[in-house]
Design a protein around this motif. Structure first.
Motif, mmCIF file in Angstrom:
data_model
loop_
_atom_site.group_PDB
_atom_site.id
_atom_site.type_symbol
_atom_site.label_atom_id
_atom_site.label_comp_id
_atom_site.label_asym_id
_atom_site.label_seq_id
_atom_site.Cartn_x
_atom_site.Cartn_y
_atom_site.Cartn_z
ATOM 1 N N THR A 2 0.386 -1.001 0.266
ATOM 2 C CA THR A 2 0.045 0.207 -0.355
ATOM 3 C C THR A 2 1.225 1.129 0.133
ATOM 4 O OG1 THR A 2 0.080 0.238 2.627
ATOM 5 C CG2 THR A 2 -1.930 -1.119 0.745
ATOM 6 N N ASP A 4 0.289 3.379 2.289
ATOM 7 C CA ASP A 4 0.072 4.221 3.210
ATOM 8 C C ASP A 4 1.437 5.053 3.895
ATOM 9 O OD1 ASP A 4 -2.232 3.163 3.585
ATOM 10 O OD2 ASP A 4 -2.090 2.167 4.972
ATOM 11 N N SER A 7 2.124 8.970 3.198
ATOM 12 C CA SER A 7 1.419 9.718 3.430
ATOM 13 C C SER A 7 2.009 9.591 5.322
ATOM 14 C CB SER A 7 -0.469 8.884 3.806
ATOM 15 O OG SER A 7 -0.375 8.041 4.713
ATOM 16 N N LYS A 8 2.485 9.051 5.775
ATOM 17 C CA LYS A 8 3.083 8.897 7.292
ATOM 18 C C LYS A 8 4.298 10.322 6.854
ATOM 19 C CE LYS A 8 2.530 4.651 8.445
ATOM 20 N NZ LYS A 8 2.925 3.568 8.737
#
Length: 106
Positions: A2, A4, A7-8
């Motif tokens: 992903t 994800d 976006s951290k």
């Protein structure tokens, strides 16, 4: 895998400078213009994501083409709305497929 991790908010402004070639002043300007939204740590340090870095590079390219920050903000809002619409459509389609698959026949 992903996206994800993209976006951290874990990247310091120094690293963002190295990755984008922009100055701290340019990076902060884009924040002031509400084009990027870094998080702040407890002591006020800005933290950026890989998505922020990608956005900053796109902004820099557009600025070189003469696009103004208000136009960029408008374009970014349209893109976000389009993506949200597509996401809603995907969810509806999946829900429909699940309902069709599990519907009992009488």
């Amino acid at each position: 895998m992903t996206d994800d991790y993209k976006s951290k908010k874990v990247i310091s402004i120094g690293v963002v400078k190295e990755l984008t070639g922009l100055s701290e002043r340019q990076i902060r300007y884009n924040e002031q213009r509400k084009l990027i939204f870094p998080e702040r740590t407890g002591n006020g340090t800005r933290k950026y994501s890989f998505l922020d870095v990608e956005t900053l590079v796109k902004i820099a390219e557009k600025r070189e083409e003469g696009v103004q920050s208000f136009e960029l903000r408008k374009e970014m809002r349209k893109e976000k709305a389009r993506e949200e619409g597509e996401s809603q459509m995907r969810r509806k389609m999946i829900r429909g497929q699940i309902n069709a698959h599990f519907r009992t026949k009488e």
